[in-house]
Scaffold this motif. Structure first.
Motif, short mmCIF file in Angstrom:
data_model
loop_
_atom_site.label_atom_id
_atom_site.label_comp_id
_atom_site.label_asym_id
_atom_site.label_seq_id
_atom_site.Cartn_x
_atom_site.Cartn_y
_atom_site.Cartn_z
N ILE A 55 55.77 3.08 57.02
CA ILE A 55 54.62 2.00 55.85
C ILE A 55 54.86 3.20 54.28
O ILE A 55 53.81 4.66 55.00
CB ILE A 55 53.51 1.90 55.82
CG1 ILE A 55 53.65 0.09 56.46
CG2 ILE A 55 53.25 0.92 54.25
CD1 ILE A 55 52.57 -0.62 57.00
N ASP A 56 55.37 3.73 53.68
CA ASP A 56 54.87 4.88 52.57
C ASP A 56 54.33 4.33 52.13
O ASP A 56 53.36 3.54 51.82
CB ASP A 56 56.63 4.84 52.21
CG ASP A 56 56.87 5.60 50.70
OD1 ASP A 56 55.75 6.98 51.41
OD2 ASP A 56 57.16 6.06 49.69
N TYR A 57 53.39 5.22 51.50
CA TYR A 57 51.76 5.16 50.97
C TYR A 57 52.10 6.66 49.50
O TYR A 57 53.04 7.83 49.68
CB TYR A 57 51.15 5.73 52.41
CG TYR A 57 50.78 7.40 52.55
CD1 TYR A 57 49.80 8.64 51.92
CD2 TYR A 57 52.50 7.68 52.81
CE1 TYR A 57 50.21 9.65 52.07
CE2 TYR A 57 51.94 8.57 53.83
CZ TYR A 57 50.86 10.17 53.22
OH TYR A 57 51.24 11.24 53.58
N ARG A 58 50.85 7.19 49.30
CA ARG A 58 50.31 8.04 48.57
C ARG A 58 48.84 7.67 48.31
O ARG A 58 48.52 6.71 48.08
CB ARG A 58 51.10 8.19 46.95
CG ARG A 58 50.72 7.34 45.87
CD ARG A 58 51.54 7.75 44.28
NE ARG A 58 51.04 6.61 43.94
CZ ARG A 58 51.70 5.04 43.34
NH1 ARG A 58 52.69 5.45 44.05
NH2 ARG A 58 51.01 4.40 42.58
N VAL A 59 48.57 8.90 48.53
CA VAL A 59 46.70 9.53 48.24
C VAL A 59 46.54 9.14 47.21
O VAL A 59 47.42 9.94 46.10
CB VAL A 59 46.68 10.28 48.74
CG1 VAL A 59 44.28 10.80 48.48
CG2 VAL A 59 46.45 10.59 50.41
N SER A 60 45.98 8.14 46.54
CA SER A 60 45.73 8.63 44.93
C SER A 60 44.35 8.10 45.08
O SER A 60 43.38 8.60 44.94
CB SER A 60 46.98 7.38 44.11
OG SER A 60 46.77 7.42 42.81
N LEU A 61 43.92 7.39 42.80
CA LEU A 61 42.84 7.85 42.42
C LEU A 61 42.07 8.71 42.35
O LEU A 61 42.37 10.06 42.18
CB LEU A 61 42.04 6.20 43.06
CG LEU A 61 43.54 5.00 42.83
CD1 LEU A 61 42.71 3.81 43.44
CD2 LEU A 61 43.69 4.63 41.04
N THR A 133 48.66 10.15 39.12
CA THR A 133 47.25 9.34 39.01
C THR A 133 46.60 9.28 37.77
O THR A 133 45.85 8.24 38.20
CB THR A 133 46.23 10.45 39.54
OG1 THR A 133 47.25 11.69 40.67
CG2 THR A 133 45.26 11.12 39.47
N LEU A 134 47.06 9.37 37.48
CA LEU A 134 45.74 9.17 35.79
C LEU A 134 46.60 7.59 35.42
O LEU A 134 45.88 6.42 34.98
CB LEU A 134 46.75 10.08 34.41
CG LEU A 134 46.27 11.64 34.35
CD1 LEU A 134 47.38 12.04 32.84
CD2 LEU A 134 44.47 11.03 34.33
N LEU A 135 48.35 7.43 35.38
CA LEU A 135 47.82 6.25 35.63
C LEU A 135 47.74 5.10 36.59
O LEU A 135 47.68 4.15 36.27
CB LEU A 135 50.23 5.82 35.40
CG LEU A 135 50.37 6.38 34.69
CD1 LEU A 135 52.20 7.02 34.77
CD2 LEU A 135 50.18 5.65 32.78
N ASP A 136 47.65 5.14 38.03
CA ASP A 136 47.41 4.58 39.01
C ASP A 136 45.42 4.71 38.65
O ASP A 136 45.13 3.56 38.95
CB ASP A 136 47.04 4.98 39.99
CG ASP A 136 48.58 5.18 40.69
OD1 ASP A 136 49.13 4.22 40.39
OD2 ASP A 136 48.59 5.73 42.06
N CYS A 137 44.81 4.97 38.11
CA CYS A 137 43.64 5.21 37.70
C CYS A 137 43.16 4.02 36.74
O CYS A 137 42.45 3.28 36.51
CB CYS A 137 42.74 6.44 37.25
SG CYS A 137 42.97 7.53 38.13
N VAL A 138 43.92 4.57 35.56
CA VAL A 138 44.02 3.17 34.60
C VAL A 138 44.23 1.67 35.02
O VAL A 138 43.41 0.47 34.54
CB VAL A 138 44.72 3.88 33.75
CG1 VAL A 138 46.00 3.42 33.32
CG2 VAL A 138 43.70 3.00 32.42
N GLY A 149 34.77 6.03 34.42
CA GLY A 149 35.00 6.31 35.20
C GLY A 149 36.87 7.33 35.35
O GLY A 149 36.46 8.07 35.93
N VAL A 150 37.12 6.36 34.85
CA VAL A 150 38.48 6.19 34.36
C VAL A 150 38.65 7.91 33.37
O VAL A 150 39.54 8.85 33.05
CB VAL A 150 39.56 5.23 34.13
CG1 VAL A 150 41.23 5.95 33.63
CG2 VAL A 150 39.88 4.80 35.20
#
Length: 243
Positions: A55-61, A133-138, A149-150
């Motif tokens: 599975i592909d992934y990315r660490v985020s938030l 990261t910004l878009l994932d957080c919001v 937090g965002v």
């Protein structure tokens, strides 16, 4: 060793706290320096774990925000965005939370040009770039300590975002999420980044709440409600950040 003999031996080492099981047939060696936390930092093994699962992934938030310099984010949870529904789990003192993103969107945004790398002694982990990261957080604000937090993340790292790249990536996210990000960038004084998102506000057909978690009180006269015409957002409560 035969598979059954290996499994039996591995389980004995798990009971002795010399191995930990992150997923079926995926074992972590617990070094002496990791024993207090019950397992190594997930950044050291998330890449081979996801390769093991195909599975592909990315660490985020919040973990990605901390990586990019949001010092206010303790990142107690290791958050990973994936294109598949996966159960979150805890291993030792580490809590891994998988955040689902629709496969068709994930495939388009999870590109090398928009990712970064967390380097570790054992290799690397793929992490969302600043704009992602910004878009994932919001977008997943409820998993990023809420709107406050965002807002803190936006204040801390928003100035580092490349405006053109931010606008390009924003096209893959819900218009309401992009408008919330634009408002928070304005609030933090990151004007060049917020200006790049202004065209999205022009496409909005209705007002959306800045914080969807806050339900307006029926019969409210509107005294405590602000309409932000620029971003087509309803502001029910002020946003609080640390300076």
């Amino acid at each position: 060793m035969s598979p059954s003999a290996f499994t039996a031996a591995a389980q004995r080492l798990v009971k002795k706290h010399k191995l930990a099981t992150a997923r079926h047939e995926f074992y972590l060696i617990i070094r002496p320096e990791d024993r207090n936390r019950g397992a190594p930092d997930p950044a050291r093994w998330i890449d081979p774990l996801m390769a093991h699962q195909g599975i592909d992934y990315r660490v985020s938030l919040l973990r990605a925000a901390a990586f990019h310099g949001s010092s206010h984010q303790a990142a107690m949870v290791f958050q990973v965005v994936v294109p598949k529904q996966l159960r979150s789990f805890q291993i030792g003192r580490h809590q891994l939370q998988f955040v689902y993103q629709a496969p068709e969107i994930f495939e388009q945004v999870n590109q090398l040009d928009w990712l970064d790398k967390i380097k570790t002694p054992d290799g690397f982990a793929k992490v969302a770039g600043i704009e992602l990261t910004l878009l994932d957080c919001v977008r997943y604000f409820h998993k990023a300590s809420g709107i406050d937090g965002v807002a803190q993340v936006v204040k801390d790292i928003g100035a580092k975002a490349a405006p053109r790249k931010l606008a390009m990536l924003a096209g893959f996210y819900e218009n309401s999420s992009v408008r919330r990000l634009g408002y928070l960038l304005d609030l933090a004084g990151h004007q060049s980044q917020s200006k790049a998102l202004e065209p999205f506000a022009g496409k909005a057909k209705s007002f959306k709440p800045l914080d969807p978690a806050i339900k307006p009180i029926l019969g409210n006269s509107g005294v405590d409600e602000e309409k932000n015409v620029k971003w087509r957002l309803t502001i029910h409560e002020s946003v609080e950040v640390d300076f």
